[in-house]
Design a protein around this motif. Structure first.
Motif, PDB file in Angstrom:
ATOM      1  N   GLU A  18       0.808  -1.126  -0.129  1.00  0.00           N
ATOM      2  CA  GLU A  18       0.119  -0.001  -0.019  1.00  0.00           C
ATOM      3  C   GLU A  18       1.002   1.250  -0.004  1.00  0.00           C
ATOM      4  O   GLU A  18       0.340   2.348  -0.702  1.00  0.00           O
ATOM      5  CB  GLU A  18      -0.927   0.074   1.084  1.00  0.00           C
ATOM      6  CG  GLU A  18      -0.192   0.070   2.451  1.00  0.00           C
ATOM      7  CD  GLU A  18      -1.299   0.512   3.691  1.00  0.00           C
ATOM      8  OE1 GLU A  18      -2.557   1.017   3.260  1.00  0.00           O
ATOM      9  OE2 GLU A  18      -1.052   0.309   4.838  1.00  0.00           O
ATOM     10  N   LEU A  19       2.292   1.062   0.625  1.00  0.00           N
ATOM     11  CA  LEU A  19       2.780   2.464   0.643  1.00  0.00           C
ATOM     12  C   LEU A  19       3.441   2.761  -0.813  1.00  0.00           C
ATOM     13  O   LEU A  19       3.541   3.821  -1.273  1.00  0.00           O
ATOM     14  CB  LEU A  19       4.013   2.370   1.630  1.00  0.00           C
ATOM     15  CG  LEU A  19       3.440   2.354   3.024  1.00  0.00           C
ATOM     16  CD1 LEU A  19       4.636   2.385   3.913  1.00  0.00           C
ATOM     17  CD2 LEU A  19       2.920   3.856   3.195  1.00  0.00           C
ATOM     18  N   LEU A  20       3.768   1.526  -1.539  1.00  0.00           N
ATOM     19  CA  LEU A  20       4.342   1.713  -2.971  1.00  0.00           C
ATOM     20  C   LEU A  20       3.335   2.372  -3.831  1.00  0.00           C
ATOM     21  O   LEU A  20       3.454   3.030  -4.384  1.00  0.00           O
ATOM     22  CB  LEU A  20       4.904   0.530  -3.316  1.00  0.00           C
ATOM     23  CG  LEU A  20       5.322   0.408  -4.914  1.00  0.00           C
ATOM     24  CD1 LEU A  20       6.327   1.538  -5.208  1.00  0.00           C
ATOM     25  CD2 LEU A  20       5.846  -1.006  -5.136  1.00  0.00           C
ATOM     26  N   ALA A  21       2.126   1.528  -3.413  1.00  0.00           N
ATOM     27  CA  ALA A  21       0.744   2.328  -4.209  1.00  0.00           C
ATOM     28  C   ALA A  21       0.305   3.664  -3.944  1.00  0.00           C
ATOM     29  O   ALA A  21       0.189   4.582  -4.879  1.00  0.00           O
ATOM     30  CB  ALA A  21      -0.524   1.497  -3.693  1.00  0.00           C
ATOM     31  N   ASP A  22       0.579   3.992  -2.505  1.00  0.00           N
ATOM     32  CA  ASP A  22       0.427   5.568  -2.429  1.00  0.00           C
ATOM     33  C   ASP A  22       1.462   6.701  -3.311  1.00  0.00           C
ATOM     34  O   ASP A  22       1.179   7.672  -3.837  1.00  0.00           O
ATOM     35  CB  ASP A  22       0.655   5.666  -0.727  1.00  0.00           C
ATOM     36  CG  ASP A  22      -0.668   5.168  -0.179  1.00  0.00           C
ATOM     37  OD1 ASP A  22      -1.514   5.118  -0.712  1.00  0.00           O
ATOM     38  OD2 ASP A  22      -0.402   5.054   1.173  1.00  0.00           O
ATOM     39  N   TYR A  23       2.646   6.025  -3.065  1.00  0.00           N
ATOM     40  CA  TYR A  23       3.650   6.653  -3.891  1.00  0.00           C
ATOM     41  C   TYR A  23       3.506   6.721  -5.472  1.00  0.00           C
ATOM     42  O   TYR A  23       3.603   7.989  -5.795  1.00  0.00           O
ATOM     43  CB  TYR A  23       5.175   6.005  -3.795  1.00  0.00           C
ATOM     44  CG  TYR A  23       6.629   6.766  -4.755  1.00  0.00           C
ATOM     45  CD1 TYR A  23       7.047   7.569  -3.917  1.00  0.00           C
ATOM     46  CD2 TYR A  23       6.667   6.441  -5.824  1.00  0.00           C
ATOM     47  CE1 TYR A  23       7.861   8.300  -4.721  1.00  0.00           C
ATOM     48  CE2 TYR A  23       7.825   6.842  -6.573  1.00  0.00           C
ATOM     49  CZ  TYR A  23       8.373   7.787  -5.899  1.00  0.00           C
ATOM     50  OH  TYR A  23       9.318   8.577  -6.720  1.00  0.00           O
ATOM     51  N   LEU A  24       3.106   5.864  -5.978  1.00  0.00           N
ATOM     52  CA  LEU A  24       2.663   5.525  -7.554  1.00  0.00           C
ATOM     53  C   LEU A  24       1.433   6.542  -7.682  1.00  0.00           C
ATOM     54  O   LEU A  24       1.476   7.353  -8.633  1.00  0.00           O
ATOM     55  CB  LEU A  24       2.245   4.396  -7.932  1.00  0.00           C
ATOM     56  CG  LEU A  24       3.701   3.384  -8.098  1.00  0.00           C
ATOM     57  CD1 LEU A  24       2.974   1.944  -8.343  1.00  0.00           C
ATOM     58  CD2 LEU A  24       4.500   3.880  -8.997  1.00  0.00           C
ATOM     59  N   GLN A  25       0.425   6.713  -6.932  1.00  0.00           N
ATOM     60  CA  GLN A  25      -0.631   7.478  -7.064  1.00  0.00           C
ATOM     61  C   GLN A  25      -0.064   8.923  -7.016  1.00  0.00           C
ATOM     62  O   GLN A  25      -0.825  10.001  -7.527  1.00  0.00           O
ATOM     63  CB  GLN A  25      -1.642   7.466  -6.052  1.00  0.00           C
ATOM     64  CG  GLN A  25      -3.063   7.988  -6.176  1.00  0.00           C
ATOM     65  CD  GLN A  25      -4.096   7.510  -5.245  1.00  0.00           C
ATOM     66  OE1 GLN A  25      -5.133   6.814  -5.868  1.00  0.00           O
ATOM     67  NE2 GLN A  25      -3.890   7.659  -3.851  1.00  0.00           N
ATOM     68  N   ALA A  26       0.750   9.328  -5.929  1.00  0.00           N
ATOM     69  CA  ALA A  26       1.107  10.759  -5.781  1.00  0.00           C
ATOM     70  C   ALA A  26       1.831  11.134  -6.786  1.00  0.00           C
ATOM     71  O   ALA A  26       1.755  12.406  -7.396  1.00  0.00           O
ATOM     72  CB  ALA A  26       1.795  10.787  -4.513  1.00  0.00           C
ATOM     73  N   ASN A  27       2.563  10.316  -7.707  1.00  0.00           N
ATOM     74  CA  ASN A  27       3.446  10.863  -8.537  1.00  0.00           C
ATOM     75  C   ASN A  27       3.019  10.535 -10.088  1.00  0.00           C
ATOM     76  O   ASN A  27       3.730  11.062 -10.789  1.00  0.00           O
ATOM     77  CB  ASN A  27       5.142  10.076  -8.242  1.00  0.00           C
ATOM     78  CG  ASN A  27       5.744  10.893  -7.205  1.00  0.00           C
ATOM     79  OD1 ASN A  27       6.280  11.575  -7.219  1.00  0.00           O
ATOM     80  ND2 ASN A  27       5.455   9.810  -6.025  1.00  0.00           N
ATOM     81  N   LEU A  28       2.020   9.669 -10.164  1.00  0.00           N
ATOM     82  CA  LEU A  28       1.677   9.375 -11.632  1.00  0.00           C
ATOM     83  C   LEU A  28       0.109  10.093 -11.828  1.00  0.00           C
ATOM     84  O   LEU A  28      -0.824   9.412 -10.923  1.00  0.00           O
ATOM     85  CB  LEU A  28       1.831   7.825 -11.868  1.00  0.00           C
ATOM     86  CG  LEU A  28       3.093   7.077 -11.724  1.00  0.00           C
ATOM     87  CD1 LEU A  28       3.056   5.872 -11.915  1.00  0.00           C
ATOM     88  CD2 LEU A  28       4.056   7.751 -12.886  1.00  0.00           C
ATOM     89  N   PRO A  29      -0.251  10.498 -12.753  1.00  0.00           N
ATOM     90  CA  PRO A  29      -1.392  11.471 -13.026  1.00  0.00           C
ATOM     91  C   PRO A  29      -2.421  10.394 -13.298  1.00  0.00           C
ATOM     92  O   PRO A  29      -3.737  10.418 -12.593  1.00  0.00           O
ATOM     93  CB  PRO A  29      -1.316  12.167 -14.074  1.00  0.00           C
ATOM     94  CG  PRO A  29      -0.125  11.605 -14.870  1.00  0.00           C
ATOM     95  CD  PRO A  29       0.915  10.912 -13.960  1.00  0.00           C
ATOM     96  N   PHE A  31      -2.625   7.102 -12.148  1.00  0.00           N
ATOM     97  CA  PHE A  31      -2.690   5.961 -11.396  1.00  0.00           C
ATOM     98  C   PHE A  31      -3.414   6.046 -10.071  1.00  0.00           C
ATOM     99  O   PHE A  31      -3.112   6.985  -9.250  1.00  0.00           O
ATOM    100  CB  PHE A  31      -1.144   5.427 -10.985  1.00  0.00           C
ATOM    101  CG  PHE A  31      -1.155   3.989 -10.220  1.00  0.00           C
ATOM    102  CD1 PHE A  31      -1.033   3.155 -10.899  1.00  0.00           C
ATOM    103  CD2 PHE A  31      -1.262   3.991  -8.928  1.00  0.00           C
ATOM    104  CE1 PHE A  31      -0.695   2.014 -10.290  1.00  0.00           C
ATOM    105  CE2 PHE A  31      -1.003   2.679  -8.118  1.00  0.00           C
ATOM    106  CZ  PHE A  31      -1.065   1.562  -8.971  1.00  0.00           C
ATOM    107  N   ARG A  32      -4.582   5.404  -9.877  1.00  0.00           N
ATOM    108  CA  ARG A  32      -5.533   5.689  -8.983  1.00  0.00           C
ATOM    109  C   ARG A  32      -5.694   4.403  -8.094  1.00  0.00           C
ATOM    110  O   ARG A  32      -5.429   3.078  -8.434  1.00  0.00           O
ATOM    111  CB  ARG A  32      -6.977   5.921  -9.516  1.00  0.00           C
ATOM    112  CG  ARG A  32      -6.891   7.231 -10.024  1.00  0.00           C
ATOM    113  CD  ARG A  32      -8.516   7.934 -10.487  1.00  0.00           C
ATOM    114  NE  ARG A  32      -9.015   6.818 -11.665  1.00  0.00           N
ATOM    115  CZ  ARG A  32     -10.117   6.703 -12.138  1.00  0.00           C
ATOM    116  NH1 ARG A  32     -10.975   7.215 -11.392  1.00  0.00           N
ATOM    117  NH2 ARG A  32     -10.327   5.907 -13.022  1.00  0.00           N
ATOM    118  N   VAL A  33      -5.888   4.576  -6.589  1.00  0.00           N
ATOM    119  CA  VAL A  33      -5.568   3.373  -5.833  1.00  0.00           C
ATOM    120  C   VAL A  33      -7.189   3.246  -4.837  1.00  0.00           C
ATOM    121  O   VAL A  33      -7.498   4.426  -4.512  1.00  0.00           O
ATOM    122  CB  VAL A  33      -4.393   3.503  -4.836  1.00  0.00           C
ATOM    123  CG1 VAL A  33      -4.423   2.555  -3.864  1.00  0.00           C
ATOM    124  CG2 VAL A  33      -3.321   3.549  -5.766  1.00  0.00           C
TER     125      VAL A  33
END
Length: 470
Positions: A18-29, A31-33
């Motif tokens: 989930e932390l990796l997913a949060d990082y991806l969501q914050a940095n990729l326009p 990518f939604r989680v």
């Protein structure tokens, strides 16, 4: 597309994903989680159900899939943590370097946060979920008068909705149906629903409060007292296992009616051992009210100004009205004071002969008044005690039949009416009250009667079901 992350709240691998997913969501326009955290006790069943529904095979925490919102159909399974790490590396060139110790710490934080969220959700639901109230023998007049008192908001408060369930035998179905229709037509703002029940297997489902109004038509010329006691015990033997099976664990059980109020509470406690003993009580307020009214007539004052009259013993049998702690508020006498100024009642009744000859010998008169009432008085008594139970009875003594633990030298194991005070959703026996020698002797006699009544009830049951008794 949306990536769905689900795992056990205390799983370190779920924490890393989930932390990796949060990082991806914050940095990729694009990518939604969406995260779904499950309690560890519920994880295995939840995982089995979601895999069966979607035709997936997966056995560990976490499970991750993509919801293709624009295409419909079931989601696309990505897999577990390693699958997601490979996915992130392959598509986005990003990987996680989180250490095992960090994963474990975050997993513990996740579990505590999840438990707090669940607790908050339960508290919110309790505010909007109606209180479930079951009334037995609901065709009797007491119930008819009680329903408006429960539904008008004065008992539980103006923000608590209630659902009322009326239980009786099939022969009273028409009466129950009429009561339900009339209550619905009155459109009480806090009455979420009212329903009739004649099937015992439905009894007490999710009950918060159970009000037992069952009575026997007492006529000792027709049959013996022992037979009536057996009848009461059989009723309790039917109700008790249903209460344990269907009601909520903190259910409050109130015994009322014109006969055997103490015995019903005693036997319900005997056959419902998992219910907290302090949650099963018998109502003595009708006797209190009738005694206060008789004293107020003698003193030519408002009945509401008479406080702290105590009813000891067997509420619907042999009891004792104790005036030694009674007080008068707002009494018109030579000494005046503020609203909370009170005078000892016995000091204000100068005709001591009246106390000893007329009032104390008037138990039969009071008994007649209480037993002949059409339903308003006992209904008011139940509503009053429920209001005190939920909102407190500050600075006022209330007589309640409770399971004795030896207070005032009353034998343990019988339901005995004694003085209590309600506060913060609980009651406390007022053991600090001093009682004189005469009262103590009376309590001994009343205790003996209730002990014998319980012994007769248990003897009758044991004779009927000897193998169960063993």
């Amino acid at each position: 597309a949306v990536a769905i992350f689900t795992g056990k709240a205390n799983c370190p691998y779920y924490a890393k994903a989930e932390l990796l997913a949060d990082y991806l969501q914050a940095n990729l326009p694009n990518f939604r989680v969406h995260k779904i955290t499950q309690h560890p006790d519920k994880w295995e069943q939840w995982l089995h159900d979601i895999c069966e529904t979607n035709g997936w095979e997966h056995s560990q925490s976490p499970i991750i899939w993509r919801e293709l919102l624009d295409r419909g159909g079931k989601g696309q399974l990505l897999g577990g943590l390693n699958d997601f790490l490979e996915y992130a590396q392959q598509y986005y060139g990003i990987t996680s370097m989180m250490l095992s110790e960090e994963m474990s710490d975050i997993a513990e934080e996740n579990l505590q946060a999840h438990l707090e969220i669940v607790k908050e959700d339960e508290e919110i639901k309790s505010l909007i979920k109606p209180m479930q109230i079951w009334i037995t023998s609901a065709s009797v007049p007491i119930c008819y008068h009680l329903i408006p008192m429960l539904a008008n908001g004065e008992v539980f408060g103006m923000t608590t909705e209630i659902s009322i369930h009326l239980l009786d035998t099939e022969q009273f179905k028409e009466i129950l149906h009429s009561v339900v229709m009339e209550a619905e037509d009155m459109a009480f703002p806090l009455l979420r629903s009212i329903s009739e029940h004649t099937k015992l297997d439905q009894a007490f489902i999710d009950a918060d409060i159970i009000i037992v109004l069952d009575d026997v038509l007492l006529n000792l010329e027709v049959q013996s007292l022992e037979n009536y006691i057996r009848e009461v015990s059989e009723i309790c033997q039917v109700y008790a296992p249903l209460i344990e099976k269907n009601a909520k664990s903190e259910v409050k059980v109130i015994s009322s009616g014109k006969t055997f109020a103490n015995l019903k509470a005693t036997m319900l406690r005997t056959y419902s051992p998992s219910i907290r003993p302090e949650n099963i009580i018998a109502i003595a307020t009708s006797w209190e009210s009738a005694a206060k009214a008789m004293l107020a007539r003698k003193l030519n004052m408002n009945t509401a100004g008479v406080k702290d009259v105590i009813v000891w013993g067997n509420i619907t049998g042999s009891n004792y009205i104790d005036l030694s702690h009674a007080k008068l508020y707002g009494y018109d006498c030579a000494i005046r004071g503020p609203a909370n100024f009170q005078r000892p009642l016995l000091n204000m009744i100068y005709d001591s002969e009246w106390i000893h000859s007329e009032f104390l010998s008037a138990q039969s008169t009071l008994s007649c008044r209480v037993s002949l009432c059409t339903g308003m008085l006992p209904a008011h008594a139940v509503a009053t005690v429920l209001r005190y139970w939920y909102h407190g009875s500050p600075e006022e003594i209330i007589s309640v039949g409770i399971l004795s633990e030896g207070q005032f030298c009353v034998p343990e194991g019988i339901v005995f009416s004694m003085p209590v005070r309600f506060q913060n959703g609980h009651w406390k026996v007022m053991t600090e009250l001093e009682i004189n020698e005469t009262t103590q002797k009376v309590l001994g006699r009343l205790s003996h009667e209730l002990v014998q009544e319980k012994l007769v009830a248990l003897k009758e049951i044991n004779e009927m079901h000897p193998y169960e008794a063993e």
